[in-house]
Design a protein around this motif. Structure first.
Motif, PDB file in Angstrom:
ATOM      1  N   PRO A  98       0.858  -1.251   0.185  1.00  0.00           N
ATOM      2  CA  PRO A  98       0.022  -0.086  -0.089  1.00  0.00           C
ATOM      3  C   PRO A  98       0.912   1.162  -0.140  1.00  0.00           C
ATOM      4  CG  PRO A  98      -0.801  -1.516   1.665  1.00  0.00           C
ATOM      5  CD  PRO A  98       0.716  -2.023   1.157  1.00  0.00           C
ATOM      6  N   ALA A  99       2.168   1.113   0.498  1.00  0.00           N
ATOM      7  CA  ALA A  99       2.682   2.397   0.806  1.00  0.00           C
ATOM      8  C   ALA A  99       3.807   2.604  -0.454  1.00  0.00           C
ATOM      9  CB  ALA A  99       3.496   2.391   2.012  1.00  0.00           C
ATOM     10  N   ILE A 100       4.159   1.885  -1.424  1.00  0.00           N
ATOM     11  CA  ILE A 100       5.180   2.066  -2.342  1.00  0.00           C
ATOM     12  C   ILE A 100       4.560   2.086  -3.730  1.00  0.00           C
ATOM     13  CG2 ILE A 100       6.953   1.158  -0.928  1.00  0.00           C
ATOM     14  CD1 ILE A 100       6.586  -1.554  -2.464  1.00  0.00           C
ATOM     15  N   ASP A 101       5.492   2.688  -4.660  1.00  0.00           N
ATOM     16  CA  ASP A 101       4.922   2.640  -6.159  1.00  0.00           C
ATOM     17  C   ASP A 101       5.182   1.497  -6.828  1.00  0.00           C
ATOM     18  OD1 ASP A 101       7.501   2.557  -6.516  1.00  0.00           O
ATOM     19  OD2 ASP A 101       7.892   4.770  -7.026  1.00  0.00           O
ATOM     20  N   ASP A 102       4.669   1.229  -8.072  1.00  0.00           N
ATOM     21  CA  ASP A 102       4.919   0.208  -8.821  1.00  0.00           C
ATOM     22  C   ASP A 102       6.166  -0.457  -8.999  1.00  0.00           C
ATOM     23  OD1 ASP A 102       2.128   1.192 -11.353  1.00  0.00           O
ATOM     24  OD2 ASP A 102       1.937   0.520  -9.141  1.00  0.00           O
ATOM     25  N   ALA A 103       7.146   0.484  -9.186  1.00  0.00           N
ATOM     26  CA  ALA A 103       8.583   0.148  -9.566  1.00  0.00           C
ATOM     27  C   ALA A 103       9.174  -0.762  -8.283  1.00  0.00           C
ATOM     28  CB  ALA A 103       9.412   1.106  -9.632  1.00  0.00           C
ATOM     29  N   ALA A 104       8.681  -0.222  -7.023  1.00  0.00           N
ATOM     30  CA  ALA A 104       9.029  -0.939  -5.989  1.00  0.00           C
ATOM     31  C   ALA A 104       8.587  -2.115  -5.871  1.00  0.00           C
ATOM     32  CB  ALA A 104       9.046   0.027  -4.515  1.00  0.00           C
ATOM     33  N   VAL A 105       7.431  -2.232  -6.219  1.00  0.00           N
ATOM     34  CA  VAL A 105       6.665  -3.663  -6.095  1.00  0.00           C
ATOM     35  C   VAL A 105       7.207  -4.632  -6.961  1.00  0.00           C
ATOM     36  CG1 VAL A 105       4.275  -4.624  -6.583  1.00  0.00           C
ATOM     37  CG2 VAL A 105       4.454  -2.541  -5.407  1.00  0.00           C
ATOM     38  N   ALA A 106       7.513  -3.909  -8.152  1.00  0.00           N
ATOM     39  CA  ALA A 106       7.965  -5.041  -9.332  1.00  0.00           C
ATOM     40  C   ALA A 106       9.464  -5.511  -8.986  1.00  0.00           C
ATOM     41  CB  ALA A 106       8.197  -4.022 -10.557  1.00  0.00           C
ATOM     42  N   ALA A 107      10.177  -4.702  -8.123  1.00  0.00           N
ATOM     43  CA  ALA A 107      11.554  -5.007  -7.514  1.00  0.00           C
ATOM     44  C   ALA A 107      11.510  -6.117  -6.571  1.00  0.00           C
ATOM     45  CB  ALA A 107      12.250  -4.030  -7.132  1.00  0.00           C
ATOM     46  N   LYS A 108      10.338  -5.788  -5.722  1.00  0.00           N
ATOM     47  CA  LYS A 108      10.347  -6.977  -4.601  1.00  0.00           C
ATOM     48  C   LYS A 108       9.697  -8.227  -5.075  1.00  0.00           C
ATOM     49  CE  LYS A 108      10.771  -7.967  -0.239  1.00  0.00           C
ATOM     50  NZ  LYS A 108      11.970  -7.826   0.197  1.00  0.00           N
ATOM     51  N   LEU A 109       9.178  -8.334  -6.034  1.00  0.00           N
ATOM     52  CA  LEU A 109       8.392  -9.362  -6.652  1.00  0.00           C
ATOM     53  C   LEU A 109       9.430 -10.082  -7.454  1.00  0.00           C
ATOM     54  CD1 LEU A 109       4.834  -8.315  -8.208  1.00  0.00           C
ATOM     55  CD2 LEU A 109       5.432  -9.941  -6.137  1.00  0.00           C
ATOM     56  N   LYS A 110      10.379  -9.514  -8.048  1.00  0.00           N
ATOM     57  CA  LYS A 110      11.642 -10.008  -8.710  1.00  0.00           C
ATOM     58  C   LYS A 110      12.246 -10.706  -7.708  1.00  0.00           C
ATOM     59  CE  LYS A 110      15.385  -9.006 -11.657  1.00  0.00           C
ATOM     60  NZ  LYS A 110      15.922  -7.860 -12.471  1.00  0.00           N
ATOM     61  N   GLN A 111      12.597  -9.965  -6.560  1.00  0.00           N
ATOM     62  CA  GLN A 111      13.438 -10.545  -5.565  1.00  0.00           C
ATOM     63  C   GLN A 111      12.746 -11.754  -4.834  1.00  0.00           C
ATOM     64  OE1 GLN A 111      13.865  -8.367  -1.787  1.00  0.00           O
ATOM     65  NE2 GLN A 111      16.186  -9.114  -1.791  1.00  0.00           N
ATOM     66  N   ILE A 112      11.527 -11.525  -4.645  1.00  0.00           N
ATOM     67  CA  ILE A 112      10.752 -13.206  -4.227  1.00  0.00           C
ATOM     68  C   ILE A 112      10.881 -14.132  -5.097  1.00  0.00           C
ATOM     69  CG2 ILE A 112       8.612 -14.013  -3.712  1.00  0.00           C
ATOM     70  CD1 ILE A 112       8.052 -10.940  -2.274  1.00  0.00           C
ATOM     71  N   ALA A 113      10.790 -13.896  -6.535  1.00  0.00           N
ATOM     72  CA  ALA A 113      11.042 -14.866  -7.517  1.00  0.00           C
ATOM     73  C   ALA A 113      12.118 -15.642  -7.590  1.00  0.00           C
ATOM     74  CB  ALA A 113      10.639 -14.277  -8.907  1.00  0.00           C
ATOM     75  N   TRP A 114      13.356 -14.687  -7.377  1.00  0.00           N
ATOM     76  CA  TRP A 114      14.717 -15.044  -7.266  1.00  0.00           C
ATOM     77  C   TRP A 114      14.797 -16.210  -6.063  1.00  0.00           C
ATOM     78  CZ3 TRP A 114      18.550 -15.025  -3.433  1.00  0.00           C
ATOM     79  CH2 TRP A 114      19.832 -15.480  -3.901  1.00  0.00           C
ATOM     80  N   HIS A 115      14.252 -15.715  -4.954  1.00  0.00           N
ATOM     81  CA  HIS A 115      14.205 -16.718  -3.611  1.00  0.00           C
ATOM     82  C   HIS A 115      13.701 -17.944  -4.168  1.00  0.00           C
ATOM     83  CE1 HIS A 115      16.125 -14.953  -0.360  1.00  0.00           C
ATOM     84  NE2 HIS A 115      15.705 -13.646  -0.798  1.00  0.00           N
ATOM     85  N   GLU A 116      12.300 -17.892  -4.846  1.00  0.00           N
ATOM     86  CA  GLU A 116      11.750 -19.167  -4.830  1.00  0.00           C
ATOM     87  C   GLU A 116      12.490 -20.206  -5.851  1.00  0.00           C
ATOM     88  OE1 GLU A 116       7.909 -18.722  -6.604  1.00  0.00           O
ATOM     89  OE2 GLU A 116       6.974 -17.707  -4.774  1.00  0.00           O
ATOM     90  N   LYS A 117      13.298 -19.581  -6.969  1.00  0.00           N
ATOM     91  CA  LYS A 117      14.012 -20.453  -7.795  1.00  0.00           C
ATOM     92  C   LYS A 117      15.234 -20.800  -7.041  1.00  0.00           C
ATOM     93  CE  LYS A 117      16.323 -20.306 -12.154  1.00  0.00           C
ATOM     94  NZ  LYS A 117      16.840 -19.329 -13.439  1.00  0.00           N
ATOM     95  N   ASP A 118      15.801 -20.044  -5.992  1.00  0.00           N
ATOM     96  CA  ASP A 118      17.069 -20.460  -5.496  1.00  0.00           C
ATOM     97  C   ASP A 118      16.794 -21.700  -4.466  1.00  0.00           C
ATOM     98  OD1 ASP A 118      19.889 -19.903  -4.414  1.00  0.00           O
ATOM     99  OD2 ASP A 118      18.903 -19.338  -2.520  1.00  0.00           O
ATOM    100  N   LYS A 119      15.575 -21.679  -3.706  1.00  0.00           N
ATOM    101  CA  LYS A 119      15.234 -22.610  -2.959  1.00  0.00           C
ATOM    102  C   LYS A 119      14.393 -23.725  -3.524  1.00  0.00           C
ATOM    103  CE  LYS A 119      16.849 -20.207   0.705  1.00  0.00           C
ATOM    104  NZ  LYS A 119      18.043 -20.764   1.443  1.00  0.00           N
ATOM    105  N   ASP A 120      14.265 -23.491  -4.774  1.00  0.00           N
ATOM    106  CA  ASP A 120      13.716 -24.790  -5.729  1.00  0.00           C
ATOM    107  C   ASP A 120      12.183 -25.349  -4.827  1.00  0.00           C
ATOM    108  OD1 ASP A 120      13.339 -26.303  -7.697  1.00  0.00           O
ATOM    109  OD2 ASP A 120      15.230 -27.554  -7.225  1.00  0.00           O
ATOM    110  N   LEU A 121      11.447 -24.196  -4.765  1.00  0.00           N
ATOM    111  CA  LEU A 121      10.259 -24.594  -4.242  1.00  0.00           C
ATOM    112  C   LEU A 121       9.415 -25.531  -4.716  1.00  0.00           C
ATOM    113  CD1 LEU A 121       8.928 -21.192  -2.261  1.00  0.00           C
ATOM    114  CD2 LEU A 121      10.267 -23.326  -1.203  1.00  0.00           C
ATOM    115  N   ASP A 122       9.360 -25.352  -6.094  1.00  0.00           N
ATOM    116  CA  ASP A 122       8.478 -26.059  -6.975  1.00  0.00           C
ATOM    117  C   ASP A 122       8.623 -27.701  -6.893  1.00  0.00           C
ATOM    118  OD1 ASP A 122       6.725 -24.043  -7.869  1.00  0.00           O
ATOM    119  OD2 ASP A 122       8.302 -23.912  -9.747  1.00  0.00           O
TER     120      ASP A 122
END
Length: 647
Positions: free
Chosen positions: A430-454
């Motif tokens: 709720p408090a940040i703009d779209d660019a920050a959200v996109a960056a955070k989502l990218k970071q989370i995606a990296w974590h998922e891939k790094d930890k091999d959650l699938d």
């Protein structure tokens, strides 16, 4: 009336016959003792070979598991080194490693130190809260990366860390500047004991050892009985000689470190220049065998004493016989004497014959007692066979259950790292703009891939399935053992022949699996009356004999064993059929005789089928039928009355 004197030539013939008899008795005693101790020698050699084969199999399995554990550990550490390298290439000295650890982006559990060395060889940053600068330009890992960019993870020999002051194995990657030139080294120092923590999850016995060695011969980690060691040079060891021939194998050697002789299995890592080795001390390999051999030698010693006493008794009897014959000569020389004296001499001779008869009866009783002891040994051998099978069957499911639980624990730790990232994302949306959200989502995606959650999510069901099947398998083995071994049962009870057969097959599985496939054709049977433990012993003898007959045929592939049950109005039947070597026609009439065996010396007492026949025919008023064709196979049929007719 006067009688003729005894012919001196006849007396000489009698004495020669007695001497010949004494020689035969002594030769018989020596032959019997030689047979006993020769058989014991071959039994000892056979059991030691089996113990070595079992130990090689166990250490090979543990070496494979240690290899997988080491590969997972190195690859996991390499991911962290790469993360540290990329962050430093982007942020330079401004990166905050302690903050990364606090946020969960890095974990320091197995690490002694996380650090970066700059291009000058100085310690730039580390995870130490109180940063201690130092010069590391003389370190091996700095010089290796400064010279050339291999693009690979470099793993050092054990070193005493400049910054941490602890022994460690350093895993490093080169840091490049934007123009590709040398920018420093990302370093993670690992506690060598982290690799051998795997040792504490298994119990290989006293003086066992687990070792991680580089192909350069330097020990990276070693644990033996809870004592760790690193840095020893094994370049001239047997392990290195074996490694030059094959990347995996086993051998016996005496350790140059602690002088303990061990049986080792080793495996070279495919992706890294390391070798894992698991060793069991020779004392541990032969511990159970030595206990059994001690019992065998005690029994053999007692048997030798009994045989010697028996031979002495026979020699005493023949000696008395010789004295009796000499006395008879004297009697016949004085036959002209009065009738009273002649009658008295005959009475004395009759007393001597009565005594000889009494002694021969006692000797026969001694032989019968020895036969009973041999029968009891056959039963104890069956129980030992059962214990070996159960130990083997329980060992395997315990292994993969333990491995699955360890993997499951690692998977859950991955969730603990990723889920906070999702929560943080939700809190800042709720408090940040779209660019920050996109960056955070990218970071989370990296974590998922790094930890091999699938992969973890897909693997959950298989892990639980394997674990449950392993536990269920152990439960069935224990229940089967309880049903099978009612050793103290002496009277008839309601007995389910199919259930007894299933329990026996479970116990004999280790004897069957390497030689034959098993087909069961079990009909619906009423409950009969029988001494269940005795019937189970008979079934075990027949099933093990079938497996051994297939083994003795010396053919490739697996043979076939078929067990069947059926009944009529009076009897219940169980057949055991194999396609093994078969029985020679001249031996068919002897197979149920005590001590008859066609096996090599030391591999059978000849009491198994004799005891089985006694249990079925004499204890249960049933029958054992046999049909066999040499080279084709054999079928035994056990025929039991519905109503117990035992004695």
């Amino acid at each position: 009336m006067l009688l003729k004197r005894l012919n001196p030539g006849s007396l000489l013939s009698v004495n020669l016959t007695i001497c010949s008899t004494r020689a035969i008795i002594i030769l018989f005693g020596i032959s019997l003792l030689s047979f006993l101790w020769t058989g014991l020698y071959y039994q000892e050699q056979n059991e030691r070979q089996l113990a070595i084969a079992s130990a090689f199999k166990d250490t090979a399995n543990f070496a494979r598991a240690f290899e997988e554990h080491t590969l997972r550990t190195i690859k996991s550490i390499d991911q962290t080194v790469l993360f540290l390298k990329y962050q430093y290439e982007q942020e330079g000295r401004s990166i905050d490693i302690p903050q990364y650890i606090k946020e969960g982006r890095l974990t320091s559990q197995p690490f002694v130190l996380l650090s970066v060395i700059d291009e000058q060889g100085d310690l730039a940053v580390s995870d130490q809260v109180r940063f201690l600068p130092s010069s590391l330009e003389d370190c091996e890992n700095f010089k290796v990366h400064q010279t050339a960019d291999s693009g690979q993870l470099f793993i050092s020999k054990p070193v005493l860390g400049h910054a941490s002051g602890k022994w460690s194995i350093q895993m490093t990657r080169r840091i490049n500047k934007p123009d590709g030139s040398f920018g420093g080294v990302a370093v993670i120092s690992i506690d060598p004991g982290y690799f051998t923590k795997f040792y504490k999850q298994v119990n290989l016995g006293k003086d066992s050892t687990i070792t991680l060695v580089g192909r350069d011969g330097i020990v990276r980690a070693r644990d033996s009985g809870g004592f760790s060691a690193i840095g020893q040079d094994m370049s001239n060891s047997t392990l290195m000689e074996q490694l030059a021939v094959s990347t995996a194998g086993n051998y016996f050697s005496t350790s140059s470190i602690d002088k303990v002789k061990r049986l080792h299995s080793y495996r070279a890592l495919s992706d890294y220049p390391f070798v894992v080795s698991v060793g069991i001390s020779e004392e541990e390999v032969f511990r159970d065998v030595n206990k059994r051999l001690s019992s065998y030698y005690r029994i053999a010693g007692i048997s030798s004493v009994v045989i010697s006493i028996f031979v002495v008794i026979l020699l005493i009897i023949t000696g008395r016989q010789k004295r009796t014959e000499n006395a008879l000569k004297q009697i016949r020389d004085n036959l002209e004497l009065e009738v009273v004296r002649r009658t008295q001499e005959l009475f004395t001779a009759n007393q001597e014959l009565t005594q000889r008869n009494y002694e021969l009866t006692a000797a026969l009783e001694t032989i019968e007692n020895a036969q009973k002891r041999l029968a009891q040994q056959e039963k104890l051998a069956g129980i030992g066979q059962l214990a070996a099978g159960v130990a083997h069957e329980i060992n395997n499911p315990l292994g993969f259950v333990t491995s699955n639980i360890e993997t499951l624990e690692q998977y859950f730790s991955a969730f603990g790292s990723v889920i906070p990232q999702y929560r943080e994302l939700i809190s800042i949306l709720p408090a940040i703009d779209d660019a920050a959200v996109a960056a955070k989502l990218k970071q989370i995606a990296w974590h998922e891939k790094d930890k091999d959650l699938d992969y973890i999510l897909n693997d959950f069901s298989e892990l639980f399935k394997d674990t449950i099947e392993g536990l269920d398998r152990m439960n069935k083995i224990v229940k089967g053992m309880r049903r099978f071994s009612h050793i103290n049962q002496q009277v008839a009870e309601p007995y389910d022949l199919n259930e007894g057969l299933e329990s026996t097959l479970l116990v004999a599985q280790n004897e069957i699996r390497y030689y034959a496939s098993l087909e069961k054709r079990l009909g619906k049977l009423p409950v009969i009356e029988a001494v269940g433990s005795e019937i189970n012993q008979v079934l075990l003898n027949l099933i093990v004999n079938a497996a051994q007959a297939i083994r003795d045929k010396h053919t490739t592939g697996l043979g076939a064993i078929t067990v069947s049950t059926w009944h009529d109005e009076v009897f219940a039947y169980c057949s055991v059929q194999d396609d093994g070597a078969g029985i020679a026609p001249e031996n068919l009439n002897n197979i149920f005789n005590p001590f008859f065996t066609t096996k090599p010396v030391g591999q059978g007492s000849g009491m198994g089928l004799s005891i089985s026949y006694d249990i079925i025919a004499n204890h249960h008023k049933g029958e054992i039928l046999v049909e066999s064709s040499q080279g084709t196979g054999t079928i035994f049929i056990v025929k039991l009355p519905m109503k117990y007719g035992g004695v």
